[in-house]
Design a protein around this motif. Sequence first.
Motif, PDB file in Angstrom:
ATOM      1  N   GLY A 292       0.776  -1.226   0.000  1.00 52.75           N
ATOM      2  CA  GLY A 292       0.000   0.000   0.000  1.00 52.75           C
ATOM      3  C   GLY A 292       0.807   1.274   0.000  1.00 52.75           C
ATOM      4  N   LEU A 322       2.085   8.167   2.836  1.00 48.48           N
ATOM      5  CA  LEU A 322       1.048   7.382   2.179  1.00 48.48           C
ATOM      6  C   LEU A 322       1.084   5.928   2.634  1.00 48.48           C
ATOM      7  CD1 LEU A 322       0.825   8.419  -1.579  1.00 48.48           C
ATOM      8  CD2 LEU A 322      -0.795   8.865   0.251  1.00 48.48           C
ATOM      9  N   THR A 323      -0.026   5.433   3.115  1.00 49.71           N
ATOM     10  CA  THR A 323      -0.194   4.016   3.426  1.00 49.71           C
ATOM     11  C   THR A 323      -1.600   3.618   3.007  1.00 49.71           C
ATOM     12  OG1 THR A 323      -0.961   4.525   5.678  1.00 49.71           O
ATOM     13  CG2 THR A 323       1.400   4.064   5.390  1.00 49.71           C
ATOM     14  N   GLY A 324      -1.820   2.338   2.860  1.00 50.02           N
ATOM     15  CA  GLY A 324      -3.153   1.854   2.552  1.00 50.02           C
ATOM     16  C   GLY A 324      -3.680   2.330   1.212  1.00 50.02           C
ATOM     17  N   VAL A 325      -2.788   2.504   0.238  1.00 54.65           N
ATOM     18  CA  VAL A 325      -3.200   2.957  -1.096  1.00 54.65           C
ATOM     19  C   VAL A 325      -3.626   1.753  -1.933  1.00 54.65           C
ATOM     20  CG1 VAL A 325      -2.453   4.094  -3.218  1.00 54.65           C
ATOM     21  CG2 VAL A 325      -1.680   4.952  -0.993  1.00 54.65           C
ATOM     22  N   LYS A 339      -7.033   5.687  -1.409  1.00 52.94           N
ATOM     23  CA  LYS A 339      -6.791   4.800  -0.283  1.00 52.94           C
ATOM     24  C   LYS A 339      -7.932   3.789  -0.146  1.00 52.94           C
ATOM     25  CE  LYS A 339      -4.617   6.252   3.271  1.00 52.94           C
ATOM     26  NZ  LYS A 339      -4.160   6.876   4.515  1.00 52.94           N
ATOM     27  N   THR A 340      -7.666   2.757   0.615  1.00 58.08           N
ATOM     28  CA  THR A 340      -8.672   1.707   0.792  1.00 58.08           C
ATOM     29  C   THR A 340      -9.930   2.227   1.468  1.00 58.08           C
ATOM     30  OG1 THR A 340      -7.523   1.047   2.824  1.00 58.08           O
ATOM     31  CG2 THR A 340      -7.015  -0.189   0.822  1.00 58.08           C
TER      32      THR A 340
END
Length: 672
Positions: A292, A322-325, A339-340
């Motif tokens: 992600g 950025l995380t959970g992309v 994102k999710t």
Amino acid sequence: MFNRRFRPILSALTIVLVSTSIAGTPGVAIAATPAVPCGDINLIGLAGSGELDSPASAGPDNLGSVVGSLADKLVNLYSGSTTTVTKHGVPYQAVSVIGALQFFPNYDPFIYQRSETDGVSNLLKYLADFRNSGCKGAIVLGGYSQGADAVVDTYLSLPASFRRQVASVVLFGDPRFRPADVVDQEPYNHAGHGILGIRTTPLDTDLPTVDRFPAKTASFCLNEDPVCGATTVPATVSELNDCRQSGLFCAHKNYAGTSTDKGSRFAAKLREAVNIATGQYSATTYALKSDGTVWAWGSNRYGQLGTGTTTSSLFPVLVKGLTGVKAIATDGFRTFAIKTDGTVLAWGENNGQLGIGTTAIATKPVQVKGLSSVQSIAISSNATYALKTDGTVWAWGANFYGQLGNGTKTTSLSPVQVKGLSNIKRLSPTFESAYALKTDGTVWAWGDNSGGLLGTGTGTDSTTPAQVHGVSGVGDIAAGGGGEAYAVKTDGTLWAWGGNAFGQLGNGTKTTSTSPVRVAGVAGVQKVIADGYSTFAIKTDGTVWAWGGNFHGQLGTGSIASGVPTPAPIPGLGGVKDVIIAGYAAHAVKIDGTEWGWGSNFNGELGSGTSGADRPSPVQVKGLTSAKQAAADGSSAFALKKNGTVWAWGYNGAGALGNRSTTSSSVPVQVG
């Protein structure tokens, strides 16, 4: 004087607590192998050459604050709410001599080499005990300094069946030592010893490439780091992630005090990518990884790398925060990450197209205002569109021709809803116009209508969506790059409307049409690709048909002409699953994983091993197999392989290829 193969002494620990004993060390007792514990994740590793400089510092309780802090950070990094993480107290060190002996003029460099061999032997012995215990938990192998060197060799010595149990190889180094502290010492490795197997002596030249390591291999550096600051160990997992650069958790400073990336010829290879994206002539490319995170490389004039600066990068760097992309969209100058949770973040060039309420560039991701539940993003030259999960469409940016579809011609710096649209399943904008495909198979268009490109039967602009005349039962749409648009019907026929200066409507003429006309001679079409006045149709049988602009042979039909108004098959090209076109070159990915290119080859962007002359017929990209996705920006080309690695070729200005150089290449090189 010191031997040039000297390895400096440091007092720190790997990811495990080292026992108090070491074979062959005076004054230190030899301990029996302890019972092997078992956790969901097992941190096992070796310390370096300087950890036993005196018997008093040999024990796990006497190695200073680095011991507890480093081990704790790793537990936090690898543990979850229900995950058991076990730190293994391996009773072996990487060396079998007291590290302090290295400070004497009679130090024998070959003891160092034999000592590393002892480290490998000892770690292999412990791992054999671990395997024999029947523990099935994941293994994280770790090494510090010379112990990192030994861990590299240990990993490669493991049987393939056991190697699969190793989830990660984590290596540590410490750049605190300065060669100026030692008389007649040759310059020390810029990145600090032990960083992901970086060796510091002439004897160490046999290291393998990172491709042989597990997917989640990483490294850490400690102290005096220009990115991570002067902390002994990064304080939190998020801090580690913030510091991460190109596969290393920290960047490094050389001893002249200037930035360098000398320390990683393995770690920086981009891995675990699931999608790649770039934009026309941008020299900037992005990769979305399976974890992600988003990585970028190349030009950074507008902050489009998302690192908080406008400094270009010759290798992949982590986009900040950025995380959970789950998806990315870019034109190479501005980029959006979905994102999710359905929110969208944007960065890069900005004349209002980022949707963040200002026209200032954003050098790191900023959340698009008031937008949620987004499933896809589509970008035009000066406006952006979002399709939400409820089937509505939202837009922002310039609105000179009513391209935002909200009934006005007023620019908006934040999202506004496109009027009257629902049940939308696909968007395709171009320049100052946009198209939407509804679930009922109808097509709707709005914005600039020059040349009849809205397909409504008139040349009048529309500030709200209007239905495209005469097409229904549509399964896919595509906006072209020459003022035209296309609709693929579920019966396999293809229809086009708008500009036709180079025959891009494919109906045998070069006459503009304000209503859809059928593209001649093609049936069984499953996908249409259009850009720069050239168009391709992929048929269900895997063949590709082409028409329109052909100035550099980009149609691939074996000839060069200003415009071809009737579709023709590309000779010898079959089994194709996707085609992309950028600038005056086109690329096809085949089902067998090979990639083929044709058209302009000025910068070697076809990947055939040559550059210069146009190639009007397909040529195979050299040495590339297992390709699953292609991307190109008009001067450079990229391929994502099934193993998650990314390869690039063509123009390499501003580091567009991401391989740590600016030298162009006519054959694929690995990004990283």
